[in-house]
Design a protein around this motif. Structure first.
Motif, PDB file in Angstrom:
ATOM      1  N   THR A  58       0.806  -1.222   0.000  1.00 56.93           N
ATOM      2  CA  THR A  58       0.000   0.000   0.000  1.00 56.93           C
ATOM      3  C   THR A  58       0.839   1.273   0.000  1.00 56.93           C
ATOM      4  OG1 THR A  58      -0.099  -0.002   2.415  1.00 56.93           O
ATOM      5  CG2 THR A  58      -1.854  -1.174   1.229  1.00 56.93           C
ATOM      6  N   LYS A  59       2.123   1.160  -0.152  1.00 56.52           N
ATOM      7  CA  LYS A  59       3.006   2.323  -0.040  1.00 56.52           C
ATOM      8  C   LYS A  59       3.854   2.505  -1.299  1.00 56.52           C
ATOM      9  CE  LYS A  59       1.960   2.362   4.395  1.00 56.52           C
ATOM     10  NZ  LYS A  59       0.579   2.545   4.633  1.00 56.52           N
ATOM     11  N   ASN A  60       4.344   3.715  -1.481  1.00 60.29           N
ATOM     12  CA  ASN A  60       5.389   3.957  -2.462  1.00 60.29           C
ATOM     13  C   ASN A  60       6.713   3.830  -1.733  1.00 60.29           C
ATOM     14  OD1 ASN A  60       3.598   4.439  -4.528  1.00 60.29           O
ATOM     15  ND2 ASN A  60       3.506   6.625  -4.124  1.00 60.29           N
ATOM     16  N   VAL A  61       7.553   2.932  -2.239  1.00 62.95           N
ATOM     17  CA  VAL A  61       8.756   2.560  -1.503  1.00 62.95           C
ATOM     18  C   VAL A  61       9.980   2.581  -2.416  1.00 62.95           C
ATOM     19  CG1 VAL A  61       9.863   0.663  -0.238  1.00 62.95           C
ATOM     20  CG2 VAL A  61       7.430   1.061   0.040  1.00 62.95           C
ATOM     21  N   TYR A  62      11.073   3.121  -1.904  1.00 59.29           N
ATOM     22  CA  TYR A  62      12.392   2.924  -2.500  1.00 59.29           C
ATOM     23  C   TYR A  62      13.086   1.859  -1.672  1.00 59.29           C
ATOM     24  CZ  TYR A  62      12.664   6.819  -5.776  1.00 59.29           C
ATOM     25  OH  TYR A  62      12.474   7.649  -6.836  1.00 59.29           O
ATOM     26  N   LEU A  63      13.645   0.866  -2.335  1.00 56.07           N
ATOM     27  CA  LEU A  63      14.422  -0.150  -1.645  1.00 56.07           C
ATOM     28  C   LEU A  63      15.850  -0.065  -2.174  1.00 56.07           C
ATOM     29  CD1 LEU A  63      13.325  -3.724  -0.822  1.00 56.07           C
ATOM     30  CD2 LEU A  63      15.668  -3.229  -1.439  1.00 56.07           C
ATOM     31  N   CYS A  64      16.792   0.196  -1.302  1.00 61.55           N
ATOM     32  CA  CYS A  64      18.196   0.358  -1.684  1.00 61.55           C
ATOM     33  C   CYS A  64      18.993  -0.858  -1.216  1.00 61.55           C
ATOM     34  CB  CYS A  64      18.777   1.604  -1.039  1.00 61.55           C
ATOM     35  SG  CYS A  64      17.849   3.100  -1.361  1.00 61.55           S
ATOM     36  N   LEU A  65      19.680  -1.490  -2.156  1.00 61.07           N
ATOM     37  CA  LEU A  65      20.527  -2.632  -1.811  1.00 61.07           C
ATOM     38  C   LEU A  65      21.948  -2.155  -1.597  1.00 61.07           C
ATOM     39  CD1 LEU A  65      19.458  -5.491  -4.243  1.00 61.07           C
ATOM     40  CD2 LEU A  65      18.820  -5.157  -1.864  1.00 61.07           C
ATOM     41  N   SER A  66      22.501  -2.454  -0.436  1.00 62.78           N
ATOM     42  CA  SER A  66      23.879  -2.042  -0.157  1.00 62.78           C
ATOM     43  C   SER A  66      24.879  -2.941  -0.874  1.00 62.78           C
ATOM     44  CB  SER A  66      24.150  -2.054   1.350  1.00 62.78           C
ATOM     45  OG  SER A  66      24.013  -3.377   1.862  1.00 62.78           O
ATOM     46  N   HIS A  67      24.589  -4.253  -0.913  1.00 61.43           N
ATOM     47  CA  HIS A  67      25.440  -5.197  -1.623  1.00 61.43           C
ATOM     48  C   HIS A  67      24.676  -6.507  -1.814  1.00 61.43           C
ATOM     49  CE1 HIS A  67      26.307  -6.033   2.616  1.00 61.43           C
ATOM     50  NE2 HIS A  67      26.713  -7.230   2.259  1.00 61.43           N
ATOM     51  N   PHE A  68      25.277  -7.452  -2.508  1.00 60.99           N
ATOM     52  CA  PHE A  68      24.574  -8.617  -3.015  1.00 60.99           C
ATOM     53  C   PHE A  68      24.436  -9.795  -2.057  1.00 60.99           C
ATOM     54  CE2 PHE A  68      28.992  -9.378  -3.845  1.00 60.99           C
ATOM     55  CZ  PHE A  68      29.151 -10.733  -3.615  1.00 60.99           C
ATOM     56  N   HIS A  69      25.078  -9.801  -0.917  1.00 56.33           N
ATOM     57  CA  HIS A  69      24.981 -10.947  -0.014  1.00 56.33           C
ATOM     58  C   HIS A  69      23.521 -11.229   0.342  1.00 56.33           C
ATOM     59  CE1 HIS A  69      29.318 -10.087   1.497  1.00 56.33           C
ATOM     60  NE2 HIS A  69      29.316 -10.844   0.414  1.00 56.33           N
ATOM     61  N   LEU A  70      23.185 -12.506   0.497  1.00 56.33           N
ATOM     62  CA  LEU A  70      21.804 -12.897   0.759  1.00 56.33           C
ATOM     63  C   LEU A  70      21.251 -12.319   2.053  1.00 56.33           C
ATOM     64  CD1 LEU A  70      21.893 -16.624  -0.375  1.00 56.33           C
ATOM     65  CD2 LEU A  70      20.913 -14.667  -1.582  1.00 56.33           C
ATOM     66  N   ASP A  71      22.107 -12.085   3.036  1.00 60.08           N
ATOM     67  CA  ASP A  71      21.618 -11.500   4.280  1.00 60.08           C
ATOM     68  C   ASP A  71      21.241 -10.033   4.098  1.00 60.08           C
ATOM     69  OD1 ASP A  71      24.397 -10.996   4.028  1.00 60.08           O
ATOM     70  OD2 ASP A  71      24.577 -10.622   6.172  1.00 60.08           O
ATOM     71  N   HIS A  72      21.469  -9.479   2.894  1.00 65.24           N
ATOM     72  CA  HIS A  72      21.073  -8.111   2.564  1.00 65.24           C
ATOM     73  C   HIS A  72      20.121  -8.034   1.378  1.00 65.24           C
ATOM     74  CE1 HIS A  72      23.921  -6.037   5.258  1.00 65.24           C
ATOM     75  NE2 HIS A  72      24.564  -7.187   5.151  1.00 65.24           N
ATOM     76  N   SER A  73      20.022  -9.103   0.565  1.00 62.35           N
ATOM     77  CA  SER A  73      19.230  -9.019  -0.670  1.00 62.35           C
ATOM     78  C   SER A  73      18.292 -10.199  -0.913  1.00 62.35           C
ATOM     79  CB  SER A  73      20.170  -8.909  -1.871  1.00 62.35           C
ATOM     80  OG  SER A  73      20.902 -10.109  -2.053  1.00 62.35           O
ATOM     81  N   GLY A  74      18.324 -11.221  -0.105  1.00 61.93           N
ATOM     82  CA  GLY A  74      17.597 -12.454  -0.385  1.00 61.93           C
ATOM     83  C   GLY A  74      16.086 -12.358  -0.370  1.00 61.93           C
TER      84      GLY A  74
END
Length: 147
Positions: A58-74
């Protein structure tokens, strides 16, 4: 501005932070920025960050990935595939490239029985993942941000 821990903070895995920014004057709604959306490879309910798909839908969201590790992007493929919000996912070129290979490998690895991901989810997330170039300025929620 409000910062909320959605995962991690005292553990390795499921790193995710929610920033509720100023109220948007056009729609009188707060702006949301999510920093990372990670997972852990545990076989329990704590595998994913604590935010709900219904909230994001229900929101407009920006999602920023710091790096590719699964604990940050999975968790990104699940957000991309199972929400209907206007979500904009941003990362660097190398993060996007390595994210794709890392998550694809996870599906085929030992974590397979502990994930609900499939290759279609990854492809959807790749389609909406926008690349930002370092040392450039971008407009995010009516604010200029240098990355």
């Amino acid at each position: 501005m409000l910062l909320k821990y959605l995962g991690a903070a005292r553990e390795v895995g499921k790193s995710s932070f929610l920033i509720m920014n100023d109220i948007d004057k056009k729609n009188n709604q707060p702006n949301y920025i999510i920093l990372d959306a990670g997972i852990t490879c545990k076989d329990n309910l704590n595998t994913y960050p604590l935010f709900l798909i219904n909230f994001i839908s229900t929101k407009n969201v920006y999602l920023c990935l710091s790096h590719f590790h699964l604990d940050h992007s999975g968790f990104l493929p699940i957000i991309a595939s199972y929400t209907c919000s206007k979500i904009i996912i941003i990362s660097s070129y190398y993060t996007k490239l390595l994210y794709f290979f890392n998550v694809k490998q996870m599906i085929n690895a030992d974590c397979k029985s502990k994930t609900i991901l499939n290759i279609d989810d990854i492809e959807i997330s790749m389609e909406i993942l926008e690349l930002f170039v370092e040392n450039n300025t971008y407009k995010i929620f009516n604010s200029l941000v240098t990355i």
